[in-house]
Design a protein around this motif. Structure first.
Motif, short mmCIF file in Angstrom:
data_model
loop_
_atom_site.label_atom_id
_atom_site.label_comp_id
_atom_site.label_asym_id
_atom_site.label_seq_id
_atom_site.Cartn_x
_atom_site.Cartn_y
_atom_site.Cartn_z
N UNK A 11 46.61 28.56 -20.35
CA UNK A 11 47.62 28.35 -21.38
C UNK A 11 48.99 28.02 -20.79
N UNK A 12 49.88 27.59 -21.66
CA UNK A 12 51.22 27.18 -21.24
C UNK A 12 52.16 28.36 -21.00
N UNK A 17 53.68 32.14 -28.46
CA UNK A 17 53.67 30.71 -28.79
C UNK A 17 52.87 29.87 -27.79
N UNK A 18 52.09 30.53 -26.93
CA UNK A 18 51.32 29.81 -25.91
C UNK A 18 50.35 28.82 -26.54
N UNK A 40 43.52 19.56 -23.14
CA UNK A 40 44.30 19.13 -24.30
C UNK A 40 45.38 18.16 -23.84
N UNK A 41 45.52 17.07 -24.58
CA UNK A 41 46.52 16.04 -24.29
C UNK A 41 47.90 16.69 -24.10
N UNK A 46 53.69 21.12 -26.10
CA UNK A 46 55.03 21.70 -26.17
C UNK A 46 55.45 22.16 -24.77
N UNK A 47 55.33 21.27 -23.79
CA UNK A 47 55.62 21.62 -22.40
C UNK A 47 57.08 21.99 -22.15
N UNK A 48 57.99 21.58 -23.04
CA UNK A 48 59.40 21.97 -22.89
C UNK A 48 59.57 23.49 -22.98
#
Length: 192
Positions: A11-12, A17-18, A40-41, A46-48
């Protein structure tokens, strides 16, 4: 046979909100076993707002196909909406989900499905294989361990190698091996 899905995500972040950027599922049902890894594309991640440490631990920049990593057999790159539909399909009909801290994975997958107008259909109780393994050790009056890796070894299951650990499929395969070691024999003897 109950449908079983061994599941893991990368996950991010670890926050509420990950977003899952890598999802691995191994599904076993009456038709056999199949495995899938979804990337996932990046446009949907939401990489910011991503945590750089979380991305580093999972190897995002070295393993995500949009950053140059090749796709292997059984892997695909897709938009988040398609990933959500695949997760719903692979975990449907009250599939029993197993993982290491699977609530971490199912919570972010629930959010993924919800963002795309879908609802999850896995069994409401995800099973943490490390917790089950602790019970397995306690039932045999063996020493309890402090980490999932040590608990795994105490059960006779080799944890993922450093290269496999924190890859979604590497961790999902680990859960499947662990399940086979501590739970599958019980299912076989109960059916006999």
């Amino acid at each position: 046979m109950d449908t079983v899905v061994f599941l893991d995500t990368e996950t991010t972040s670890t926050g509420r909100d990950r977003r899952p950027w890598e999802i691995a599922m191994i599904r076993r049902d009456d038709t056999g076993e199949k495995a899938l890894t979804i990337f996932v594309d990046a446009a949907d991640l939401d990489l910011d707002n991503a945590d750089p440490d979380a991305l580093r631990i999972g190897g995002f920049h070295s393993r995500h196909p949009q950053f140059g990593a090749p796709l292997s057999e059984g892997q695909l790159l897709c938009r988040a909406s398609e990933a959500a539909a695949l997760v719903q399909s692979w975990t449907n009909h009250r599939a029993r989900v197993y993982g290491v801290v699977p609530s971490f994975d199912t919570e972010c997958l629930d959010a993924l499905l919800h963002r795309h107008g879908l609802e999850w259909d896995w069994h409401f109780q995800p099973w943490d294989i490390a917790v089950l393994a602790t019970g397995y050790l306690a039932g045999r009056r063996l020493p309890l361990q402090r980490s999932s890796e040590d608990t795994s070894r105490a059960c006779g299951v080799t944890p993922p190698t450093e290269a496999e650990r924190h890859t979604a499929m590497g961790d999902a395969r680990w859960v499947a091996r662990w399940y086979d070691q501590i739970l599958a024999p019980a299912h076989l003897s109960a059916a006999a």
